[in-house]
Design a protein around this motif. Structure first.
Motif, PDB file in Angstrom:
ATOM      1  N   LEU A  88       0.819  -1.224   0.000  1.00 37.89           N
ATOM      2  CA  LEU A  88       0.000   0.000   0.000  1.00 37.89           C
ATOM      3  C   LEU A  88       0.852   1.272   0.000  1.00 37.89           C
ATOM      4  O   LEU A  88       0.323   2.369   0.173  1.00 37.89           O
ATOM      5  N   ARG A  89       2.154   1.126  -0.230  1.00 40.19           N
ATOM      6  CA  ARG A  89       3.013   2.303  -0.441  1.00 40.19           C
ATOM      7  C   ARG A  89       3.855   2.062  -1.692  1.00 40.19           C
ATOM      8  O   ARG A  89       3.533   2.546  -2.761  1.00 40.19           O
ATOM      9  N   GLU A  90       4.896   1.231  -1.566  1.00 42.47           N
ATOM     10  CA  GLU A  90       5.697   0.922  -2.763  1.00 42.47           C
ATOM     11  C   GLU A  90       4.783   0.363  -3.862  1.00 42.47           C
ATOM     12  O   GLU A  90       4.905   0.727  -5.036  1.00 42.47           O
ATOM     13  N   GLY A  91       3.856  -0.509  -3.480  1.00 47.30           N
ATOM     14  CA  GLY A  91       2.968  -1.141  -4.460  1.00 47.30           C
ATOM     15  C   GLY A  91       2.085  -0.136  -5.173  1.00 47.30           C
ATOM     16  O   GLY A  91       1.691  -0.348  -6.327  1.00 47.30           O
ATOM     17  N   THR A 132       3.495   5.157   8.000  1.00 45.95           N
ATOM     18  CA  THR A 132       3.424   5.863   6.735  1.00 45.95           C
ATOM     19  C   THR A 132       4.821   6.335   6.355  1.00 45.95           C
ATOM     20  O   THR A 132       5.673   6.549   7.215  1.00 45.95           O
ATOM     21  N   HIS A 133       5.015   6.441   5.051  1.00 44.71           N
ATOM     22  CA  HIS A 133       6.342   6.664   4.483  1.00 44.71           C
ATOM     23  C   HIS A 133       6.430   8.122   4.062  1.00 44.71           C
ATOM     24  O   HIS A 133       5.684   8.554   3.185  1.00 44.71           O
ATOM     25  N   VAL A 134       7.304   8.887   4.721  1.00 39.67           N
ATOM     26  CA  VAL A 134       7.335  10.331   4.437  1.00 39.67           C
ATOM     27  C   VAL A 134       8.743  10.817   4.106  1.00 39.67           C
ATOM     28  O   VAL A 134       9.736  10.223   4.536  1.00 39.67           O
ATOM     29  N   VAL A 147      10.821   7.482   7.611  1.00 35.93           N
ATOM     30  CA  VAL A 147      11.326   8.742   7.058  1.00 35.93           C
ATOM     31  C   VAL A 147      12.447   8.426   6.066  1.00 35.93           C
ATOM     32  O   VAL A 147      13.292   7.575   6.345  1.00 35.93           O
ATOM     33  N   VAL A 148      12.454   9.101   4.934  1.00 36.54           N
ATOM     34  CA  VAL A 148      13.446   8.779   3.911  1.00 36.54           C
ATOM     35  C   VAL A 148      13.983  10.042   3.237  1.00 36.54           C
ATOM     36  O   VAL A 148      13.266  11.029   3.081  1.00 36.54           O
ATOM     37  N   ILE A 149      15.281   9.967   2.861  1.00 34.93           N
ATOM     38  CA  ILE A 149      15.857  11.034   2.022  1.00 34.93           C
ATOM     39  C   ILE A 149      17.010  10.442   1.214  1.00 34.93           C
ATOM     40  O   ILE A 149      17.738   9.556   1.713  1.00 34.93           O
ATOM     41  N   VAL A 197       9.887   5.591  14.902  1.00 30.72           N
ATOM     42  CA  VAL A 197      10.449   6.291  13.749  1.00 30.72           C
ATOM     43  C   VAL A 197      11.641   5.534  13.160  1.00 30.72           C
ATOM     44  O   VAL A 197      12.499   5.027  13.890  1.00 30.72           O
ATOM     45  N   ARG A 198      11.593   5.421  11.841  1.00 31.22           N
ATOM     46  CA  ARG A 198      12.706   4.834  11.111  1.00 31.22           C
ATOM     47  C   ARG A 198      13.296   5.895  10.185  1.00 31.22           C
ATOM     48  O   ARG A 198      12.567   6.695   9.599  1.00 31.22           O
ATOM     49  N   PHE A 199      14.617   5.905  10.063  1.00 32.11           N
ATOM     50  CA  PHE A 199      15.258   6.827   9.129  1.00 32.11           C
ATOM     51  C   PHE A 199      15.995   6.006   8.076  1.00 32.11           C
ATOM     52  O   PHE A 199      16.785   5.114   8.398  1.00 32.11           O
ATOM     53  N   SER A 200      15.745   6.321   6.804  1.00 31.93           N
ATOM     54  CA  SER A 200      16.382   5.560   5.731  1.00 31.93           C
ATOM     55  C   SER A 200      17.019   6.470   4.696  1.00 31.93           C
ATOM     56  O   SER A 200      16.525   7.565   4.428  1.00 31.93           O
ATOM     57  N   SER A 201      18.117   5.970   4.132  1.00 31.67           N
ATOM     58  CA  SER A 201      18.753   6.710   3.040  1.00 31.67           C
ATOM     59  C   SER A 201      18.326   6.068   1.732  1.00 31.67           C
ATOM     60  O   SER A 201      18.476   4.856   1.554  1.00 31.67           O
ATOM     61  N   GLU A 202      17.783   6.872   0.840  1.00 30.89           N
ATOM     62  CA  GLU A 202      17.428   6.358  -0.478  1.00 30.89           C
ATOM     63  C   GLU A 202      18.732   6.201  -1.277  1.00 30.89           C
ATOM     64  O   GLU A 202      19.647   7.009  -1.120  1.00 30.89           O
ATOM     65  N   ASP A 203      18.799   5.176  -2.105  1.00 31.42           N
ATOM     66  CA  ASP A 203      19.982   4.932  -2.946  1.00 31.42           C
ATOM     67  C   ASP A 203      21.245   4.702  -2.109  1.00 31.42           C
ATOM     68  O   ASP A 203      22.336   5.173  -2.447  1.00 31.42           O
ATOM     69  N   SER A 204      21.089   3.928  -1.045  1.00 34.01           N
ATOM     70  CA  SER A 204      22.196   3.700  -0.099  1.00 34.01           C
ATOM     71  C   SER A 204      23.433   3.104  -0.769  1.00 34.01           C
ATOM     72  O   SER A 204      24.564   3.434  -0.401  1.00 34.01           O
ATOM     73  N   ILE A 250      18.236   0.693   4.892  1.00 36.55           N
ATOM     74  CA  ILE A 250      19.124   0.712   3.731  1.00 36.55           C
ATOM     75  C   ILE A 250      18.246   0.411   2.528  1.00 36.55           C
ATOM     76  O   ILE A 250      17.470  -0.554   2.556  1.00 36.55           O
ATOM     77  N   ALA A 251      18.350   1.216   1.500  1.00 33.43           N
ATOM     78  CA  ALA A 251      17.507   0.980   0.319  1.00 33.43           C
ATOM     79  C   ALA A 251      18.368   0.817  -0.930  1.00 33.43           C
ATOM     80  O   ALA A 251      19.201   1.670  -1.230  1.00 33.43           O
ATOM     81  N   ASP A 252      18.141  -0.292  -1.637  1.00 30.86           N
ATOM     82  CA  ASP A 252      18.757  -0.448  -2.961  1.00 30.86           C
ATOM     83  C   ASP A 252      17.731   0.056  -3.973  1.00 30.86           C
ATOM     84  O   ASP A 252      17.000  -0.727  -4.598  1.00 30.86           O
ATOM     85  N   THR A 253      17.712   1.355  -4.108  1.00 27.22           N
ATOM     86  CA  THR A 253      16.663   2.043  -4.855  1.00 27.22           C
ATOM     87  C   THR A 253      16.666   1.712  -6.345  1.00 27.22           C
ATOM     88  O   THR A 253      15.621   1.696  -6.983  1.00 27.22           O
ATOM     89  N   VAL A 254      17.852   1.457  -6.901  1.00 31.22           N
ATOM     90  CA  VAL A 254      17.915   1.171  -8.337  1.00 31.22           C
ATOM     91  C   VAL A 254      18.161  -0.319  -8.624  1.00 31.22           C
ATOM     92  O   VAL A 254      18.314  -0.705  -9.772  1.00 31.22           O
ATOM     93  N   THR A 282      15.617  -3.180   5.553  1.00 29.18           N
ATOM     94  CA  THR A 282      16.217  -3.164   4.208  1.00 29.18           C
ATOM     95  C   THR A 282      15.128  -3.207   3.131  1.00 29.18           C
ATOM     96  O   THR A 282      14.062  -3.788   3.334  1.00 29.18           O
ATOM     97  N   HIS A 283      15.463  -2.603   1.994  1.00 34.03           N
ATOM     98  CA  HIS A 283      14.478  -2.417   0.920  1.00 34.03           C
ATOM     99  C   HIS A 283      15.211  -2.663  -0.403  1.00 34.03           C
ATOM    100  O   HIS A 283      16.147  -1.934  -0.735  1.00 34.03           O
ATOM    101  N   PHE A 284      14.775  -3.692  -1.142  1.00 33.18           N
ATOM    102  CA  PHE A 284      15.525  -4.074  -2.342  1.00 33.18           C
ATOM    103  C   PHE A 284      14.667  -4.059  -3.587  1.00 33.18           C
ATOM    104  O   PHE A 284      13.671  -4.795  -3.668  1.00 33.18           O
ATOM    105  N   HIS A 285      15.110  -3.276  -4.571  1.00 27.94           N
ATOM    106  CA  HIS A 285      14.450  -3.304  -5.879  1.00 27.94           C
ATOM    107  C   HIS A 285      15.004  -4.467  -6.701  1.00 27.94           C
ATOM    108  O   HIS A 285      16.108  -4.954  -6.454  1.00 27.94           O
ATOM    109  N   ASP A 286      14.202  -4.888  -7.692  1.00 29.68           N
ATOM    110  CA  ASP A 286      14.513  -6.148  -8.374  1.00 29.68           C
ATOM    111  C   ASP A 286      15.012  -5.963  -9.806  1.00 29.68           C
ATOM    112  O   ASP A 286      14.952  -6.900 -10.603  1.00 29.68           O
TER     113      ASP A 286
END
Ligand code: AKG
Length: 422
Positions: free
Chosen positions: A46-49, A106-108, A128-130, A166-173, A198-202, A227-231
């Protein structure tokens, strides 16, 4: 160390899960960090999807999906930011009021106004992400690392002051500078963030790179690690697994993997991987027999078919075709199956309508049709099926009618015995 006990690592210092200390002193050194038997799922359909090309979820559909995810047993449900649109904000409030067992996040963006809007919705926590890679700092938000750290600390302290997680994440880690990244994570850990992400955004990371980064981070922060992994390069499930081995505590998933581009770690695929590694944990925590229903619900909502090769629920995930496979499977399913379809409320299928079939598969079909034949007769009948299947593709009905006709012929032969010669 943060001011609050970090969530999800049983309060262990340095994030190491005491449940992972086994009595075996010869266990590989790395394994004491592993959370393969104690991970949590942050379900982001309901967010990434919602970022999937085909997705449009109205409120009713979001509620149905949220309830189905909760029933399945996910730990967290992540929702689109209330700052995205007025309806997104209302939907966020509506889902918070459902009283689900799963925590609602929620993802902000890492921005005080977004955080203020989010805490008003009734969520249990904020993700939270940046972006921290130079690509995103230069071409997306235009902020430097000093600004990111200062804002992150302010937002985290604000959310904590409201009593929320609260979670803090870096996009494109994985394309960010390691030293920058670690000093940022250390700073947010110090002010008591509950999780860093940690996000593997690409989708560029390999399992080994994931292992190295998570393991390094595990030595730097005491809070949980999400962790967040794109495919994009097909590593999303393997990367999630390696992250857990290296000490990550939470994995982001979406149903069928839907998300930006070709999506992220799929919930079902992760279940397939983890039930092999940690069967007791997975079976006790998740209602696996609800997986197909959940995937069908989401597939219908976004108007796609479940891919044929989807782990567990792809139409041929438990279909066995070649004669040698069929024979062994019929003797003992573990010969060619690492997953048991019964764990997911599903059944296996032994294919017999092809030229690759063998007489053992045909014998089983003969039995299913309620017919009787000797082994030699089944072998003869199998030859007939193969002969037709050499000429054209055949359907189950074709193979069945060969079997029935052959069987009838046997009876006719028995009835019309030539008269005995005296
Ligand atoms: C991504 O970086 O691909 C995201 O969707 C954000 C992930 C996160 O918040 O950790």
């Amino acid at each position: 160390c943060g001011t609050d006990a970090p969530n999800g690592t049983n309060g262990a210092s340095n994030g190491v899960n005491p449940a992972n200390f086994r009595s075996n002193p010869y266990q590989p050194v790395g394994d004491f960090l592993s959370n393969v038997g104690s991970f949590k799922i942050i379900e982001s359909t309901l967010r990434e999807g919602e970022q999937f090309a085909n997705a449009y979820f109205d409120t009713e559909t979001k509620i149905k999906i949220a309830k189905a995810l909760d029933d399945f047993g996910v730990d967290y449900i992540e929702l689109t930011s209330p700052a995205a649109s007025e309806q997104s904000r209302r939907d966020c409030e509506a889902i918070c009021k459902l009283g689900l067992k799963a925590k609602i996040l929620t993802h902000v963006r890492c921005d005080m106004r977004d955080a203020q809007l989010a805490v008003e919705t009734g969520v249990d926590g904020l993700d939270v992400v940046i972006g921290t890679s130079s690509f995103l700092r230069e071409h997306s938000h235009g902020k430097d690392m000093a600004y990111i750290e200062k804002t992150a600390v302010e937002v985290i302290e604000y959310v904590k002051s409201k009593g929320l997680e609260v979670r803090f994440s870096s996009e494109d880690s994985f394309r960010s500078d390691l030293v920058d990244l670690l000093s940022l994570y250390r700073a947010v850990d110090k002010v008591g963030v509950h999780r860093v992400g940690i996000a593997d955004t690409v989708g560029c990371a390999s399992p080994r790179q994931v292992y190295d980064l998570v393991r390094t981070l595990r030595g730097v922060v005491s809070c949980d690690i999400e962790t967040h992994f794109h495919d994009d390069t097909g590593c999303a499930i393997a990367n999630a697994y390696c992250a857990l081995e290296a000490g990550a505590t939470h994995i982001d998933t979406s149903v069928l993997g839907i998300g930006e581009r070709n999506g992220i770690t799929p919930l079902g695929g992760l279940m397939a991987r983890m039930i092999v590694t940690s069967p007791d944990y997975v079976k006790s925590k998740y209602k696996l027999h609800k997986l197909k229903e959940l995937e069908d619900l989401v597939a219908e909502a976004v108007e796609i078919n479940t891919p044929f090769n989807n782990p567990i629920t792809g139409f041929c995930a438990f279909t066995h075709k070649a004669g040698i496979h069929a024979k062994a499977i019929l003797n003992n399913p573990s010969t060619y199956e690492i997953l048991n379809p019964a764990d997911f409320g599903l059944t296996r299928y032994v294919h017999f309508a092809s030229r690759l079939t063998g007489w053992n598969a045909v014998k089983t079909r003969v039995g299913q049709l309620g017919l009787e034949m000797t082994d030699d007769q089944v072998k003869e009948c199998t030859a007939k099926i193969k002969a037709l299947a050499d000429v054209r593709p055949i359907a189950i009905d074709d193979a069945d009618s060969i079997i029935r006709t052959f069987h009838l012929g046997l009876h006719e032969q028995n009835k019309v015995q030539p008269p005995a010669v005296v």
